[in-house]
Design an enzyme around this catalytic site. Structure first.
Site, PDB file in Angstrom:
ATOM      1  N   CYS A  28       0.878  -1.065   0.057  1.00 43.87           N
ATOM      2  CA  CYS A  28      -0.173  -0.078  -0.097  1.00 43.87           C
ATOM      3  C   CYS A  28       0.737   1.258   0.053  1.00 43.87           C
ATOM      4  CB  CYS A  28      -0.877  -0.019   1.128  1.00 43.87           C
ATOM      5  SG  CYS A  28      -2.231   1.453   1.239  1.00 43.87           S
ATOM      6  N   LEU A  29       1.068   1.762  -1.313  1.00 44.91           N
ATOM      7  CA  LEU A  29       1.875   2.905  -1.312  1.00 44.91           C
ATOM      8  C   LEU A  29       1.316   3.777  -2.217  1.00 44.91           C
ATOM      9  CD1 LEU A  29       4.694   4.442  -0.579  1.00 44.91           C
ATOM     10  CD2 LEU A  29       5.601   3.192  -2.764  1.00 44.91           C
TER      11      LEU A  29
END
Lengths: 437, 206
Positions: free
Chosen positions: B135-136
């Site tokens: 999750c970036l």
């Protein structure tokens, strides 16, 4: 059953076309000579390719055949799905599961007397560049940026240049492109090296909306969030190494069921199988009338290009059916430094020139652009800074002509920190004079 | 006598008339024949065109500025850049001492589209789930074509320096980090040494 048109029918059949081709007018293009010869060329000689036999493709094939193009090829990798039948009017219930290209070609030939449509049931990437070279005009009815980008690269790759850097005009392959998304649509004319190519105006395509993964995992707020969660996270966790395929009904049904369960957990309404397919395949509902309008515009541009019976569109038409019937046309400009269609900078070297000498010559010629260049030729990195520096260093001492496998001209791609994008170098090697003297 | 006629093939662009083809009937036939011959000659020798994505990657890769803690590997060599692996060995933060491999899959339409990045090493981290999803923000909703492979690698390094428990992908790890950073640190160490955390076994990555 062989059908022969009764005498006189053939003449009245092209009555509308005759109004355009058999007489002059104040809108005709330069060099237009009205008469039977133009018609003959349109009917018998011009060979057009339609890429895509879906919503736009069906309309395009019908329009082009009824406009008088008699040699048409069509290429599409897809098979007919029952959900296509509302707008892809060349297909019937009994055709479901068959090749779109094949059925579309048969249906058009049944309905339009004298036209020959050759189908190709394969991916566009399966055909070599020579296949695309053989057509006079390529008409696109595609639904993805990737496919457009691929064919754009092929067609721009046909361009060849004179020694003075100007384009050889017989290497220009014109394209007409249509695209629709719900009530919105566009048509455009692409003449490589003259009008912008897809890459020049890539910014016209909005990026796909993507949700943050953590939102999907933790705080879903919409049906689409639940569907994307099932697609991107749950599939990997439960079905592991199995590769998800949106065209396998069982896979889609699984995603749908997972999404429904998740939506119930978070009390979110609106997950349906149709919505699931829409989100996973990134489908925006297709509107048949948008396809018809855009395809008609494309077919008309193809006719203008082929006959010069009118000057062509310049060069991008936008239609927004949700806002009204007004369409506007914009003359977009080419990106002079486009990495796909620009001519590049002409540079001449001697046969003895090595890669290192060429790089020095380029840095001296473009001091404001180049300081620490990397160079590649046809996908092969000849010299590259960074992690491949050591591996490519031996090439510095080699002659360019050897690195280009004997070719005496070609496009080199040069990268440099000072540049925003790659620089194209149109390289020509002067053959050694020694032999003659 | 055969009447020769010519049809000129023009198009209009920006009010400028551009000459495309001028051919007479015979010349058109000749052109078609010639193209067929050219095609026969070129058959098999034509090189695949490089996609815009590959051209842009050449630039990104030749300008990579890797920290000491990072390395990159191209399993298919210098001329096939679209798939590669980046290995990050943080020298600070909870994951110090571990080594984490990320796979990059770059599409031909890069940088219009972000590369697909997955963590191949099973890691106990609030923003990376046990399947390797990361999750970036810049990998998905905040990707912009001006960003580069370098920016993504910085982003990944940042994830190890500053795990963010507010936007979790691994909820258990995030909860522990939020409530009890010392237990989190101990869990990370145990996972990196090849232990079991929360019933999940982590292969050693030290």
């Amino acid at each position: 059953m062989k059908r022969v048109a009764p005498p006189g029918v053939e003449r009245s059949r092209w009555r509308d076309l005759d109004r355009l081709l058999l007489r002059s007018g104040n809108l005709v293009g330069p060099g237009f000579e009205p008469g039977e010869e133009v018609k003959e060329i349109l009917h018998d000689m011009l060979h057009v390719l339609v890429i895509g036999a879906g919503g736009l493709g069906c309309e395009l094939l019908k329009d082009l055949a009824l406009t008088g193009f008699k040699k048409i090829d069509v290429i599409d990798m897809d098979t007919i799905d029952v959900s296509n039948l509302n707008r892809q009017f060349l297909f019937r219930m009994k055709d479901v599961g068959k090749s779109k290209a094949t059925v579309a070609a048969e249906r058009v030939m049944q309905r339009v007397h004298g036209v020959s449509v050759t189908p190709h049931f394969c991916r566009i990437e399966d055909k070599p560049p020579e296949f695309y070279q053989a057509f006079h005009i390529i008409v696109l009815g595609l639904d993805s940026v990737e496919a457009r980008s691929w064919i754009n690269g092929v067609v721009c790759g046909f361009l060849e240049y004179e020694d003075d850097g100007s384009v050889k005009q017989e290497t220009i392959k014109p394209m007409v492109d249509g695209g629709t998304e719900g009530f919105k649509g566009h048509s455009r004319v692409i003449i490589p090296s003259v009008t912008p190519c897809f890459q020049c105006t890539m910014w016209l395509f909005p990026p796909q909306t993507k949700f943050p993964l953590c939102t999907l995992a933790e705080t879903p707020r919409s049906a689409a969030h639940c569907i994307e969660w099932a697609h991107l996270i749950q599939w990997g966790q439960v079905r592991g190494a199995e590769v998800f395929d949106a065209d396998v009904p069982e896979h889609m049904k699984w995603i749908y069921e997972q999404a429904v369960a998740r939506a119930e957990l978070f009390n979110i309404p609106g997950v349906t199988l149709q919505h699931t397919q829409g989100v996973v395949k990134n489908i925006i509902p297709a509107i048949p009338s948008t396809n018809a309008i855009v395809a008609a515009s494309c077919a008309l541009e193809t006719l203008k290009m082929a006959t010069m019976c009118s000057t062509g569109m310049s060069n991008y038409m936008m239609y927004m059916g949700a806002a009204g019937i007004y369409t506007h046309t914009v003359a977009y400009e080419k990106d002079p430094e486009c990495i796909v269609c620009s001519a590049g900078v002409p540079v001449a070297i001697e046969e003895s020139t090595t890669l290192e000498e060429l790089m020095q010559q380029l840095c001296a010629q473009f001091p404001e652009k180049l300081a620490t260049p990397s160079v590649s030729f046809q996908g092969c990195n000849l010299y590259m800074r960074g992690i491949f520096e050591e591996e490519t260093r031996p090439n510095l001492a080699k002659r360019i002509i050897d690195l280009m496998e004997g070719a005496t001209s070609g496009v080199l791609i040069v990268n440099d920190k000072k540049l925003h994008g790659p620089l194209r170098i149109q390289l020509s090697i002067n053959a050694a004079q020694a032999m003659q003297t | 006598m055969i009447k020769l006629f010519s049809v000129k093939f023009y198009c209009y662009c920006a009010d400028k008339c551009v000459f495309l083809y001028a051919y007479d009937r015979d010349a058109l036939l000749t052109l078609q024949e010639k193209q067929k011959e050219d095609a026969a000659v070129a058959n098999g020798t034509a090189k695949a065109k490089q996609s815009p994505g590959e051209l842009r990657l050449q630039k990104d890769i030749s300008e990579l500025n890797l920290a000491r803690t990072t390395s990159i590997r191209f399993p298919n060599g210098k001329d096939k850049l679209l798939q590669f692996e980046v290995s990050i060995s943080p020298d600070e933060g909870y994951h110090k001492g571990g080594s984490f491999v990320f796979s990059f899959d770059v599409s031909p339409s890069y940088p219009h589209e972000a590369p697909k990045v997955k963590c191949m090493t099973k890691v106990y981290h609030p923003n990376i789930d046990l399947d390797g999803n990361v999750c970036l923000n810049i990998l998905r909703e905040d990707w912009k074509p001006v960003l580069s492979i370098n920016s993504i690698i910085y982003g990944l390094q940042f994830l190890f320096m500053d795990p963010n428990p507010d936007d979790p992908l691994n909820r258990d790890a995030a909860d522990v980090l939020q409530k009890d950073p010392r237990t989190f640190a101990a869990n990370v160490r145990r996972s990196m040494q090849g232990g079991v955390v929360g019933g999940v076994h982590f292969p050693s990555c030290i």
